[in-house]
Design a protein around this motif. Structure first.
Motif, short mmCIF file in Angstrom:
data_model
loop_
_atom_site.label_atom_id
_atom_site.label_comp_id
_atom_site.label_asym_id
_atom_site.label_seq_id
_atom_site.Cartn_x
_atom_site.Cartn_y
_atom_site.Cartn_z
N ARG A 106 7.91 12.00 0.13
CA ARG A 106 7.81 10.62 0.74
C ARG A 106 8.62 9.55 1.48
NH1 ARG A 106 3.98 7.01 -1.15
NH2 ARG A 106 5.62 4.92 -1.34
N LYS A 107 10.14 10.11 1.45
CA LYS A 107 11.68 10.25 2.06
C LYS A 107 11.26 10.57 3.30
CE LYS A 107 16.22 10.29 1.18
NZ LYS A 107 17.68 10.74 0.55
N LYS A 108 10.74 11.33 3.21
CA LYS A 108 10.61 12.16 4.45
C LYS A 108 9.55 11.00 5.74
CE LYS A 108 9.10 16.53 5.12
NZ LYS A 108 8.55 17.92 4.66
N HIS A 109 8.78 10.23 5.23
CA HIS A 109 8.05 9.64 6.58
C HIS A 109 8.33 8.52 5.85
CE1 HIS A 109 5.62 13.42 5.49
NE2 HIS A 109 5.06 12.36 6.09
N GLY A 110 9.93 8.36 5.48
CA GLY A 110 10.84 6.71 5.49
C GLY A 110 10.25 5.76 4.30
N LEU A 111 9.68 6.46 2.74
CA LEU A 111 8.94 6.11 2.03
C LEU A 111 10.00 5.45 0.81
CD1 LEU A 111 5.08 6.62 2.62
CD2 LEU A 111 6.07 5.03 3.26
N LYS A 112 9.50 3.86 0.41
CA LYS A 112 10.62 4.38 -0.93
C LYS A 112 9.69 5.10 -2.15
CE LYS A 112 7.75 0.04 -2.14
NZ LYS A 112 7.37 -1.27 -2.25
N PRO A 113 10.82 5.53 -3.12
CA PRO A 113 9.80 6.46 -3.86
C PRO A 113 9.39 5.82 -4.98
CG PRO A 113 12.40 5.95 -4.14
CD PRO A 113 12.07 5.03 -2.99
N LEU A 114 8.88 6.98 -6.10
CA LEU A 114 8.26 5.82 -6.61
C LEU A 114 8.59 6.36 -8.26
CD1 LEU A 114 4.24 7.82 -5.65
CD2 LEU A 114 5.27 5.43 -5.36
N LYS A 115 7.75 5.15 -9.06
CA LYS A 115 9.24 5.27 -10.40
C LYS A 115 7.60 6.12 -11.04
CE LYS A 115 9.54 1.08 -10.10
NZ LYS A 115 10.40 0.11 -10.51
N LEU A 116 8.37 6.92 -12.30
CA LEU A 116 7.19 7.59 -12.96
C LEU A 116 7.21 6.68 -14.48
CD1 LEU A 116 8.59 11.08 -14.48
CD2 LEU A 116 5.86 10.27 -14.03
N ASN A 117 5.27 5.47 -14.29
CA ASN A 117 4.98 4.69 -15.37
C ASN A 117 4.90 4.99 -16.15
OD1 ASN A 117 2.95 2.83 -15.82
ND2 ASN A 117 4.87 1.84 -15.91
N ALA A 118 4.98 4.78 -18.06
CA ALA A 118 3.99 5.57 -19.35
C ALA A 118 2.24 4.84 -18.96
CB ALA A 118 4.77 4.22 -20.27
N GLU A 119 2.33 3.62 -18.63
CA GLU A 119 0.95 3.50 -18.24
C GLU A 119 -0.13 4.41 -17.66
OE1 GLU A 119 1.30 -1.14 -19.51
OE2 GLU A 119 2.55 -0.55 -17.67
N LEU A 120 0.48 4.54 -16.41
CA LEU A 120 -0.48 5.54 -15.30
C LEU A 120 -0.53 6.89 -15.58
CD1 LEU A 120 1.04 3.60 -12.01
CD2 LEU A 120 -1.02 3.04 -13.11
N THR A 121 0.63 7.30 -16.73
CA THR A 121 0.37 8.68 -17.28
C THR A 121 -0.22 8.38 -18.26
OG1 THR A 121 2.86 8.96 -16.92
CG2 THR A 121 2.09 9.58 -18.44
N GLU A 122 -1.01 7.56 -18.98
CA GLU A 122 -1.21 7.49 -19.96
C GLU A 122 -3.38 7.73 -18.66
OE1 GLU A 122 -3.62 3.84 -23.21
OE2 GLU A 122 -1.55 3.80 -22.92
N ALA A 123 -3.10 6.75 -18.08
CA ALA A 123 -4.79 6.62 -16.86
C ALA A 123 -4.89 7.94 -17.02
CB ALA A 123 -4.22 5.66 -16.39
#
Length: 221
Positions: A106-123
């Motif tokens: 994402r950084k190579k494309h000028g985008l902000k980083p994502l954060k690991l999220n427990a709820e999304l990991t559960e999904a």
């Protein structure tokens, strides 16, 4: 022959997979048939995204099809033995490493980083487990759920959600390459408004697909 599938959109969108390679090592790339949908219209408006139909093999005296609420034609199953010559003994997932790989991309494309999220990991874990149980690739769960439903169930209040799925890959680098090479999956990786992510791998050597990967990207309300 490994496979990848995705969904993306303001609420959710769907694209499916079709066979397109004669080589087990190279996998295949699917045509994109993505359409944006609202949560309420997702189930009624989505088109068929795969091959096959409802399984009808009895399990423990119960007709499996009676338990399966995934719409007919919305999933694919693997050919028997198609991945039997691949070595999955070292297949594993390091979620932090996967996050860093995705964020570097994402950084190579000028985008902000994502954060690991427990709820999304559960999904993500719930969906990978379900795919492994039924040995298929789909964005529908066996209970008829779509990605938006599964994220909502965890308590994550999303304004945007996207899902990539892969089956049969030996490692994360392999599944990541497949997602990068597919326009729809790549679009999900590079979702500009993405904030959080969850990723999961479930393995089952007794299945034909062997490995079941799910990535969920979302942004909160």
């Amino acid at each position: 022959m490994y496979r990848v599938a995705l969904t993306a959109g303001l609420a959710a969108a769907l694209a499916g997979c079709s066979l397109g390679s004669t080589s087990l090592s190279s996998g295949f790339t699917e045509p994109e048939t993505t359409a944006s949908l609202s949560p309420s219209s997702y189930l009624s408006s989505s088109k068929s995204v795969g091959l096959g139909g409802e399984p009808s093999t009895p399990r423990d005296g119960v007709q499996v099809a009676m338990l399966d609420k995934a719409p007919s034609g919305t999933f694919e199953k693997a050919e028997p033995g198609v991945l039997s010559n691949r070595d999955y003994s070292r297949t594993s997932l390091n979620a932090e490493m996967a996050r860093d790989v995705i964020n570097a991309y994402r950084k190579k494309h000028g985008l902000k980083p994502l954060k690991l999220n427990a709820e999304l990991t559960e999904a993500a874990k719930a969906h990978s487990r379900d795919l492994a149980k039924w040995d298929r690739i789909s964005h529908y769960g066996s209970d008829g759920s779509n990605p938006w439903d599964r994220v909502k169930r965890t308590g994550y209040k999303a304004r945007l959600t996207a899902e990539n799925v892969g089956t049969g890959q030996i490692n994360f680098n392999e599944v990541m390459k497949g997602w990068e090479d597919s326009p729809g999956h790549n679009k999900n990786l590079l979702t500009p408004d993405g904030v959080d992510m969850g990723i999961a791998l479930v393995q089952d050597p007794h299945t034909e697909f062997k490995s079941f990967w799910t990535l969920v990207v979302a942004a909160p309300m």
